[in-house]
Motif scaffolding. Structure first.
Motif, PDB file in Angstrom:
ATOM      1  N   PHE A  11      42.993  -1.333  15.591  1.00 10.03           N
ATOM      2  CA  PHE A  11      41.882  -2.142  15.342  1.00 10.03           C
ATOM      3  C   PHE A  11      41.949  -3.143  14.315  1.00 10.03           C
ATOM      4  CE2 PHE A  11      42.283   0.967  11.841  1.00 10.03           C
ATOM      5  CZ  PHE A  11      42.033   0.405  10.655  1.00 10.03           C
ATOM      6  N   ARG A  12      41.276  -4.159  14.188  1.00  7.09           N
ATOM      7  CA  ARG A  12      41.449  -5.411  13.161  1.00  7.09           C
ATOM      8  C   ARG A  12      40.314  -5.261  12.057  1.00  7.09           C
ATOM      9  NH1 ARG A  12      40.178 -10.782  16.576  1.00  7.09           N
ATOM     10  NH2 ARG A  12      37.849 -10.622  16.692  1.00  7.09           N
ATOM     11  N   PHE A  13      40.615  -5.896  11.058  1.00  2.00           N
ATOM     12  CA  PHE A  13      39.528  -5.930   9.727  1.00  2.00           C
ATOM     13  C   PHE A  13      39.663  -7.097   9.253  1.00  2.00           C
ATOM     14  CE2 PHE A  13      43.396  -4.082   8.266  1.00  2.00           C
ATOM     15  CZ  PHE A  13      43.751  -4.993   6.969  1.00  2.00           C
ATOM     16  N   ARG A  14      38.666  -7.561   8.707  1.00  3.80           N
ATOM     17  CA  ARG A  14      38.313  -8.674   7.771  1.00  3.80           C
ATOM     18  C   ARG A  14      37.484  -8.425   6.648  1.00  3.80           C
ATOM     19  NH1 ARG A  14      38.126 -12.818  12.191  1.00  3.80           N
ATOM     20  NH2 ARG A  14      39.823 -12.259  13.388  1.00  3.80           N
TER      21      ARG A  14
ATOM     22  N   CYS B 243      52.508   9.393   8.234  1.00  3.71           N
ATOM     23  CA  CYS B 243      51.405   8.884   9.248  1.00  3.71           C
ATOM     24  C   CYS B 243      50.160   9.462   9.028  1.00  3.71           C
ATOM     25  CB  CYS B 243      51.946   9.281  10.788  1.00  3.71           C
ATOM     26  SG  CYS B 243      50.847   8.701  11.974  1.00  3.71           S
ATOM     27  N   LEU B 244      49.392   8.479   8.491  1.00  2.15           N
ATOM     28  CA  LEU B 244      48.171   8.839   7.803  1.00  2.15           C
ATOM     29  C   LEU B 244      46.953   8.012   8.551  1.00  2.15           C
ATOM     30  CD1 LEU B 244      46.132  10.743   6.513  1.00  2.15           C
ATOM     31  CD2 LEU B 244      46.349   9.203   4.525  1.00  2.15           C
ATOM     32  N   PRO B 245      46.783   7.795   9.868  1.00  7.03           N
ATOM     33  CA  PRO B 245      45.791   6.732  10.504  1.00  7.03           C
ATOM     34  C   PRO B 245      44.501   6.681   9.664  1.00  7.03           C
ATOM     35  CG  PRO B 245      46.873   7.917  12.083  1.00  7.03           C
ATOM     36  CD  PRO B 245      47.096   8.659  10.841  1.00  7.03           C
ATOM     37  N   ILE B 246      43.870   5.451   9.687  1.00 11.73           N
ATOM     38  CA  ILE B 246      42.542   5.143   9.232  1.00 11.73           C
ATOM     39  C   ILE B 246      41.548   5.367  10.382  1.00 11.73           C
ATOM     40  CG2 ILE B 246      40.991   3.306   8.049  1.00 11.73           C
ATOM     41  CD1 ILE B 246      43.580   2.561   6.325  1.00 11.73           C
ATOM     42  N   PRO B 247      40.741   6.151  10.171  1.00  9.25           N
ATOM     43  CA  PRO B 247      39.694   6.048  11.391  1.00  9.25           C
ATOM     44  C   PRO B 247      39.022   4.735  11.211  1.00  9.25           C
ATOM     45  CG  PRO B 247      39.360   8.136  10.029  1.00  9.25           C
ATOM     46  CD  PRO B 247      40.373   7.262   9.385  1.00  9.25           C
ATOM     47  N   PRO B 248      38.836   3.804  12.156  1.00 11.43           N
ATOM     48  CA  PRO B 248      38.118   2.652  12.009  1.00 11.43           C
ATOM     49  C   PRO B 248      36.523   2.710  11.807  1.00 11.43           C
ATOM     50  CG  PRO B 248      39.181   2.799  14.037  1.00 11.43           C
ATOM     51  CD  PRO B 248      39.439   3.906  13.454  1.00 11.43           C
TER      52      PRO B 248
ATOM     53  N   ASP C 125      45.605  -2.264  12.170  1.00 17.60           N
ATOM     54  CA  ASP C 125      46.421  -0.981  12.044  1.00 17.60           C
ATOM     55  C   ASP C 125      46.287  -0.169  13.586  1.00 17.60           C
ATOM     56  OD1 ASP C 125      48.296   0.384  10.553  1.00 17.60           O
ATOM     57  OD2 ASP C 125      46.783   2.000  10.050  1.00 17.60           O
ATOM     58  N   GLY C 126      47.235   0.809  13.813  1.00 19.08           N
ATOM     59  CA  GLY C 126      47.139   1.440  15.106  1.00 19.08           C
ATOM     60  C   GLY C 126      46.061   2.511  14.998  1.00 19.08           C
ATOM     61  N   LEU C 127      45.582   3.011  16.344  1.00 17.29           N
ATOM     62  CA  LEU C 127      44.394   3.770  16.476  1.00 17.29           C
ATOM     63  C   LEU C 127      45.304   5.108  16.707  1.00 17.29           C
ATOM     64  CD1 LEU C 127      41.995   1.809  18.819  1.00 17.29           C
ATOM     65  CD2 LEU C 127      41.800   2.543  16.325  1.00 17.29           C
ATOM     66  N   ASP C 128      44.701   6.367  15.945  1.00 12.87           N
ATOM     67  CA  ASP C 128      45.245   7.529  16.141  1.00 12.87           C
ATOM     68  C   ASP C 128      45.062   8.149  17.538  1.00 12.87           C
ATOM     69  OD1 ASP C 128      46.491   9.767  15.556  1.00 12.87           O
ATOM     70  OD2 ASP C 128      44.722  10.825  14.285  1.00 12.87           O
ATOM     71  N   GLY C 129      46.008   8.953  18.141  1.00  7.06           N
ATOM     72  CA  GLY C 129      45.961   9.247  19.337  1.00  7.06           C
ATOM     73  C   GLY C 129      47.569  10.233  19.793  1.00  7.06           C
ATOM     74  N   PRO C 130      47.518  10.675  20.965  1.00  8.97           N
ATOM     75  CA  PRO C 130      48.688  11.610  21.195  1.00  8.97           C
ATOM     76  C   PRO C 130      49.996  10.481  21.257  1.00  8.97           C
ATOM     77  CG  PRO C 130      47.133  12.305  22.530  1.00  8.97           C
ATOM     78  CD  PRO C 130      46.288  10.878  21.881  1.00  8.97           C
ATOM     79  N   VAL C 131      49.789   9.396  21.819  1.00 11.80           N
ATOM     80  CA  VAL C 131      51.085   8.656  22.012  1.00 11.80           C
ATOM     81  C   VAL C 131      51.417   7.942  20.476  1.00 11.80           C
ATOM     82  CG1 VAL C 131      51.861   6.271  22.984  1.00 11.80           C
ATOM     83  CG2 VAL C 131      50.656   8.060  24.481  1.00 11.80           C
TER      84      VAL C 131
ATOM     85  N   MET D 214      50.630  -1.201   9.135  1.00 15.71           N
ATOM     86  CA  MET D 214      51.494  -0.378   8.297  1.00 15.71           C
ATOM     87  C   MET D 214      50.565   0.454   7.308  1.00 15.71           C
ATOM     88  SD  MET D 214      50.070  -1.855   5.095  1.00 15.71           S
ATOM     89  CE  MET D 214      51.372  -1.133   3.923  1.00 15.71           C
ATOM     90  N   LEU D 215      49.307   0.418   7.394  1.00 13.17           N
ATOM     91  CA  LEU D 215      48.355   1.142   6.583  1.00 13.17           C
ATOM     92  C   LEU D 215      48.555   2.580   6.865  1.00 13.17           C
ATOM     93  CD1 LEU D 215      45.263  -0.893   6.688  1.00 13.17           C
ATOM     94  CD2 LEU D 215      46.459  -0.719   4.580  1.00 13.17           C
ATOM     95  N   HIS D 216      48.847   3.109   8.089  1.00 14.58           N
ATOM     96  CA  HIS D 216      48.944   4.309   8.251  1.00 14.58           C
ATOM     97  C   HIS D 216      50.426   5.003   7.676  1.00 14.58           C
ATOM     98  CE1 HIS D 216      51.093   2.196  11.762  1.00 14.58           C
ATOM     99  NE2 HIS D 216      51.882   3.182  11.642  1.00 14.58           N
ATOM    100  N   HIS D 217      51.108   4.265   7.341  1.00 15.65           N
ATOM    101  CA  HIS D 217      52.255   4.463   6.456  1.00 15.65           C
ATOM    102  C   HIS D 217      52.202   4.724   5.126  1.00 15.65           C
ATOM    103  CE1 HIS D 217      55.117   4.348  10.119  1.00 15.65           C
ATOM    104  NE2 HIS D 217      54.700   3.294   9.999  1.00 15.65           N
ATOM    105  N   VAL D 218      51.172   4.528   4.593  1.00 17.28           N
ATOM    106  CA  VAL D 218      50.736   4.932   3.187  1.00 17.28           C
ATOM    107  C   VAL D 218      50.346   6.297   3.070  1.00 17.28           C
ATOM    108  CG1 VAL D 218      49.291   4.229   1.253  1.00 17.28           C
ATOM    109  CG2 VAL D 218      49.988   2.300   2.823  1.00 17.28           C
ATOM    110  N   PRO D 219      50.839   7.273   2.196  1.00 18.39           N
ATOM    111  CA  PRO D 219      50.781   8.549   2.374  1.00 18.39           C
ATOM    112  C   PRO D 219      49.587   9.192   2.118  1.00 18.39           C
ATOM    113  CG  PRO D 219      52.388   7.994   0.683  1.00 18.39           C
ATOM    114  CD  PRO D 219      51.876   6.695   1.240  1.00 18.39           C
TER     115      PRO D 219
END
Length: 194
Positions: free
Chosen positions: A181-184, A152-157, A136-142, A105-110
């Motif tokens: 990617f996962r984070f802790r 949609c604002l992906p976070i670069p890992p 959160d998801g990784l940025d890319g064409p799909v 959901m982080l990529h949905h934070v504007p």
């Protein structure tokens, strides 16, 4: 936080709930103890609720969308305490939870500032030593195609660790998979932020 029609259909599907319960949540939380009291930021349609309830005694969700918050209350009743609110400005007291989680959901934070505010809020509501974790998801064409018309604002890992430490987290770990990617991260034991 807009979501396109396809995205809304996917996120409320049994397929997505099964994927979340068997793949996303187990991978993101592998080896972690959520403690007795967990908070999910942005539970959306509730795909993670059952999987999270198996890992904690009490589960709270903060959901910004009033329609989804109402749906969560109806669908999950006493298994999830639902609070309508913004993850970047949560109406919760400090140091309340053993763990805070969020998934896909982080990529949905504007904006970057709002994402960082969400990280700071996760830190604020955690007890000292508590864990903030998720994926959160990784940025890319799909990924971009699935999010046409969405916020949609992906976070670069490779920047996530600096952003988490920047708000006060320690012991930050980032692991990149094929599509996500996962984070802790932990709130330091002596941290007194309110």
């Amino acid at each position: 936080m807009a979501m396109n029609y396809f995205h809304r259909l996917l996120c409320r599907s049994a397929l997505w709930e099964r994927t979340s319960a068997t793949k996303i949540v187990p991978w993101a939380l592998s080896g972690l103890d959520l403690g007795a009291s967990a908070l999910e930021i942005g539970p959306g349609y509730g795909a993670n609720v059952r999987a999270l309830r198996e890992r904690t005694t009490t589960l709270t969700g903060v959901e910004i969308d009033p329609v989804l918050a109402s749906r969560l209350r109806t669908r999950h009743g006493s298994t999830l305490t639902v609070i309508e609110g913004d993850g970047a400005d949560m109406p919760l007291p400090p140091r309340q939870f053993d763990s805070v989680v969020c998934f896909t959901m982080l990529h949905h934070v504007p904006t970057v500032d709002e994402q960082d505010a969400l990280f700071a809020e996760a830190l604020r509501v955690l007890r000292p030593g508590g864990v903030f974790a998720g994926s959160d998801g990784l940025d890319g064409p799909v990924f971009r195609l699935m999010h046409l018309g969405d916020t949609c604002l992906p976070i670069p890992p490779d920047r996530a660790a600096d952003r988490l430490t920047g708000v006060g987290f320690t012991d930050v770990e980032i692991e990149t998979g094929t599509t996500s990617f996962r984070f802790r991260a932990r709130r330091p034991e002596g941290h007194r932020a309110t």
